[in-house]
Design a protein around this motif. Structure first.
Motif, short mmCIF file in Angstrom:
data_model
loop_
_atom_site.label_atom_id
_atom_site.label_comp_id
_atom_site.label_asym_id
_atom_site.label_seq_id
_atom_site.Cartn_x
_atom_site.Cartn_y
_atom_site.Cartn_z
N GLU A 389 -11.82 12.64 -10.38
CA GLU A 389 -10.85 11.96 -9.53
C GLU A 389 -10.85 10.45 -9.79
O GLU A 389 -9.81 9.79 -9.68
N SER A 390 -12.00 9.87 -10.14
CA SER A 390 -12.06 8.44 -10.46
C SER A 390 -11.19 8.13 -11.68
O SER A 390 -10.47 7.11 -11.71
N LYS A 392 -8.65 9.96 -12.79
CA LYS A 392 -7.25 10.20 -12.39
C LYS A 392 -6.70 9.00 -11.62
O LYS A 392 -5.57 8.53 -11.89
N THR A 393 -7.48 8.49 -10.68
CA THR A 393 -7.04 7.35 -9.86
C THR A 393 -6.72 6.16 -10.75
O THR A 393 -5.71 5.46 -10.54
N THR A 408 -7.42 18.02 -11.88
CA THR A 408 -8.86 17.72 -11.89
C THR A 408 -9.65 18.93 -11.41
O THR A 408 -9.18 19.72 -10.59
#
Length: 677
Positions: A389-390, A392-393, A408
């Motif tokens: 997620e990091s 993706k962000t 993810t």
């Protein structure tokens, strides 16, 4: 009470003629060995001998035997009214011995094989008649005891331990019922001899012990004698004499060993080294300007590695702001170099630490491309998902990638893990490499040629870099004969001002050092090269040679091409996708008459000698793929130069501080050098 069972008379064990013979031989041998010490001392005092590595001799001592558990039915014919529990006794141990222990090592091995008595006696009082019952046993074995020996302080004190394999030799016993104290005039029953039934023919147990070597001879004696008091402990594990009941035996052995060995004449050993003197030479090539400008196709792994305990993208990766995205160009990455990056292969690691920016830029240019981010963490799926997620962000917030294009998920292990089941060595480094987010895609615009599937690398980045000095431009130091004569050797190289650089130590006979490592920024210089070697007997020898060193410098404009392929951990076989890449992309780029330099490397995980062979196997694997592809087109005009550098950090493409660098050091680098026109 009288037993109605009849027994064949058999005297209890004392000293048989055979035992007397053994005792006599031992006494004579010990006397003869002791007599040799003063005789040896009368030899020429000027001669010195090294400590022997091999020792022979005899060990003898007493076994203090402690029996526990219980036994009642002595054999099928006789079961006394008493159950016997605790017993003890002292038996003889005597055995020839063999010992090997190099004088310069803490480790060694020992072997003893001989007679081992486990004599013991038991006393029990019958409750119904208050009569004492006595049982004695003459159990004995032929014992074989190999041991590992360790001197923790490199002194005369040593520890040892190992298995004990015993073969039953004697299983006799003697039982006697005593007189009831209430009837003192009653005669005691006669002693009843017999053999135990259900005796284990073979016993496998263990022992640990300690000893101390007391030299009896000086170093002027070729035959050197050592007296070694010792004590050992043999616990009851595995020491059940019988296959029935619960009877077991623990033994403490105390004794002394007399050993002798032949020492090597120190002067002769020195002469042998002199006879095998090393031939030290230095070859410093003239290095006329010849470096070529290289266009490098740099592979881009589809991994982002995370620090332990954090799910944030590490700060070694280059992070852009939204305003910087418009200025980002894949072929001009120097503008966005990571912080605190060493000079070593700086351009290549600048590429890799921009992997997320390269990915974001490519996804902007290819709006139909989608990816899956798979976070792998040994802390569990949730932790792995947070890492994914990091990433993706970052792509969504900085490069404005639509979140629906990025999937993810988390898992505990990557699809191709470095840590293997049952592994125990260097797990910290392996687990650092397994804590990562893998970028998976089926979009060909993002992937390397011919690649598909979850582990496909991203499309390579083309960069222009100066070719490194080829191996044949290095200064070669040849120390012929060093493998036999020396335990190690090193170099001290002094310039005209006396400034010294040290290299080594080495064990191989030939060493190549890049001229830049010696010259630094100087174009050339005169040096004095001192070879300092240590012989296997500890003597230091030195040889000095003057040498002129010239730095290898680049040519003006001649172009070459560099390709790299990356191998998985601890493998020397290129995966199928790289085989196709070498065959269909790299081989067609090789011009007629070119020279192909193929250099194999490894990371620092594993043994140095093993990694040396692994790197050469990788280089030969790549060479064979290219050579086969050329042969299929009828070409034999290409010259190959194959080298394996192992984990040698002086020659490795990258350092080994981070998992990214270690992954990229598992590589084969292919330089295509056109023929000179």
């Amino acid at each position: 009470m009288k037993s109605k069972t009849k027994y064949t008379e058999k005297p209890c064990f004392t000293w048989s003629p055979n035992h007397l013979k053994i005792k006599s031989v031992v006494i004579i041998a010990l006397s003869w060995l002791s007599a040799q010490t003063p005789i040896q001392a009368q030899e020429a005092q000027a001669v010195k001998y090294a400590k022997p590595s091999w020792y022979f001799g005899v060990a003898g001592g007493a076994n203090f035997n402690f029996y526990r558990g219980s036994t009642n039915q002595l054999n099928a014919a006789f079961t006394p009214p008493a159950t016997f529990h605790d017993g003890d006794g002292v038996g003889l141990f005597i055995a020839p011995l063999l010992e090997y222990r190099p004088a310069d090592s803490r480790w060694g091995v020992m072997l003893q094989a001989g007679y081992d008595s486990r004599k013991g006696s038991f006393d029990q009082v019958l409750t119904d008649c208050d009569c004492p019952a006595d049982l004695s046993t003459d159990l004995s074995y032929i014992t074989v005891e190999p041991s590992v020996r360790f001197a923790p302080f490199k002194s005369n004190f040593y520890l040892y331990g190992g298995p004990r394999l015993a073969f039953n030799l004697d299983k006799s016993f003697e039982y006697q019922l005593g007189i009831n104290p209430a009837f003192p005039d009653q005669e005691a029953s006669p002693a009843l001899p017999g053999d135990f039934s259900d005796i284990e023919k073979t016993i496998l147990s263990m022992q640990i012990g300690a000893g101390y070597d007391i030299p009896l001879s000086s170093d002027s004696n070729k035959t050197q004698f050592v007296l070694s008091p010792f004590v050992s402990f043999q616990p009851y594990f595995g020491q059940n004499p019988r296959s029935t009941e619960t009877w077991n035996n623990t033994t403490i052995r105390a004794g002394v060993a007399l050993k002798f060995g032949q020492g090597q004449n120190i002067q002769e050993a020195t002469d042998m080294v002199k006879d095998r003197e090393v031939d030290f030479t230095v070859n410093s090539p003239s290095n006329v300007q010849g470096e070529k400008r290289m266009t490098e196709v740099f592979p881009l792994r589809n991994y982002v590695f995370f620090n332990e305990g954090s799910t944030e993208i590490p700060n070694r990766y280059v992070s852009l702001t939204k305003d910087q995205v418009k200025d980002f160009k894949e072929d001009q990455l120097e503008t966005f170099a990571p912080k605190n990056l060493s000079d070593r292969s700086k351009r290549q690691m600048t590429v890799y630490y921009n992997v997320l920016n390269i990915l974001g830029d490519r996804m902007q240019k290819n709006p139909s491309a989608t990816i899956t981010l798979v976070g792998s963490s040994n802390n569990g799926n949730t932790d792995g998902l947070a890492m994914a997620e990091s990433v993706k962000t970052y792509l969504v917030n900085v490069f404005a990638i639509n979140a629906t294009r990025i999937t993810t998920k988390g898992q505990d292990k990557p699809n191709i893990p470095s840590e293997q089941p049952g592994g125990t060595l260097e797990l910290v480094l392996l687990r650092e490499g397994d804590r990562r987010v893998s970028i998976e895609s089926n979009s060909s615009d993002l992937l390397m040629e011919f690649q598909s599937g979850p582990d496909a690398p991203l499309k390579p980045v083309q960069i222009v870099a100066l070719q490194e000095a080829p191996v044949d431009s290095y200064v070669t130091f040849n120390n012929k004969g060093a493998g036999e004569a020396l335990s190690s050797w090193s170099l001290q190289i002094a310039d005209e001002q006396g400034k010294v650089k040290s290299f080594g130590p080495y064990t191989e006979e030939e060493v190549k050092i890049p001229g830049k490592s010696i010259l630094g920024s100087r174009p050339e210089g005169d040096y004095k090269v001192k070879m300092i070697g240590q012989t296997k007997s500890g003597k230091i020898i030195e040889k000095e040679i003057p040498v002129h060193v010239t730095l290898w410098t680049p040519a003006k404009m001649e172009d070459g091409m560099r390709y790299s392929i990356i191998y998985e951990f601890n493998t020397s076989k290129a995966i199928t996708m790289y085989e196709k890449y070498l065959t269909e992309v790299v081989t067609p780029k090789i011009p007629v008459g070119a020279t192909v330099l193929i250099k194999g490397h490894t990371d620092i995980i594993g043994e140095e000698v093993y990694n040396q062979g692994l790197s050469l196997a990788r280089a030969n694997d790549a060479k064979n793929i290219i050579a086969n592809a050329l042969a299929k087109t009828g070409r034999n005009d290409v010259k190959f130069e194959v080298s394996g550098f192992g984990e040698n950090e002086n020659n490795s493409p990258f350092e080994n501080k981070t998992p990214e660098e270690r992954f990229y050091n598992r590589t084969v680098i292919i330089d295509i050098i056109p023929a000179v026109k």
